[in-house]
Design a protein around this motif. Structure first.
Motif: not given
Length: 234
Positions: A174-202
């Motif tokens: 949601t931060t990335l979605c809102d960041g784009l909506a606010e007019g910022f170039r949005t970059i998700a750093v692949k190795e630095c994003i996590g979750d609790r459920v298998p497959g959720a990150v991918a």
């Protein structure tokens, strides 16, 4: 581990087919890096990064924390803005009309991160803020919703946000979605994003890359932070 490997293989096959469909219809374009970046670390606080909590996520110690440490070092040596985002609530009585949890507590146990338990919502000490870095408290999933984040970034002439943290399926997304909506170039750093459920990150990173942000590897993000910092100094 066998289940994770099987799931990764199944997801990779599905993503390959989905990419063909997306690209045929004009998705997966690049938003690109801009001239002035900021790093946004989402919910990398103890309730999410340390074991034994309802919000605890996977791959924190071995992947996410070391990656964010490297990003922080790059930002600090180049003078790029850093925002550490966490979540906590003043009124955790679910029966109270005055609760700042809103209706979110009807879905997840947000009362865990009560304001009077700062040991849980404090930023993980391994990536703790240094003087000059923002610590922003949010009440909803997005770091932009109801906060001063967009105004802070614009005041610092930021045009690009590098987003890390947890979870891929909720607060990071949601931060990335809102960041784009606010007019910022949005970059998700692949190795630095996590979750609790298998497959959720991918899954979420695949879908985010198709629609809302560029998913970029850690190495490229660090090279970008150094390169833009060098050019700004020159």
């Amino acid at each position: 581990m066998a289940f994770d490997a099987e799931l990764d293989a199944a997801l990779s096959a599905a993503f390959g087919k989905a990419s063909e469909l997306y690209q045929r219809n004009g998705f997966q374009r690049r938003v690109g890096f801009g001239r002035r970046p900021a790093l946004i670390n989402v919910d990398l606080a103890n309730a999410w990064t340390r074991p034994g909590n309802p919000f605890t996520c996977e791959k924190i110690d071995e992947e996410i924390i070391p990656g964010v440490q490297a990003l922080l070092a790059a930002c600090r040596r180049n003078g790029h803005p850093v925002v550490h985002v966490t979540t906590c609530y003043q009124v955790t009585d679910r029966a109270s009309d005055a609760t700042d949890m809103g209706l979110w507590h009807q879905k997840i146990p947000v009362e865990v991160v009560a304001q009077d338990k700062p040991d849980l919502w404090a930023i993980d000490s391994r990536i703790e803020p240094v003087p000059g870095e923002q610590v922003l408290i949010k009440k909803r999933a997005s770091a932009f919703h109801g906060t001063y984040l967009a105004g802070f970034l614009r005041a610092n002439n930021v045009d690009t946000i590098l987003v890390t943290g947890v979870t891929a399926s909720a607060c990071v997304r949601t931060t990335l979605c809102d960041g784009l909506a606010e007019g910022f170039r949005t970059i998700a750093v692949k190795e630095c994003i996590g979750d609790r459920v298998p497959g959720a990150v991918a899954w979420n990173l695949f879908d985010i890359d198709a629609k809302f942000a560029d998913v970029e590897p850690l190495s490229r993000c660090i090279a970008y932070l150094d390169d833009v910092g060098t050019r700004a100094a020159a």
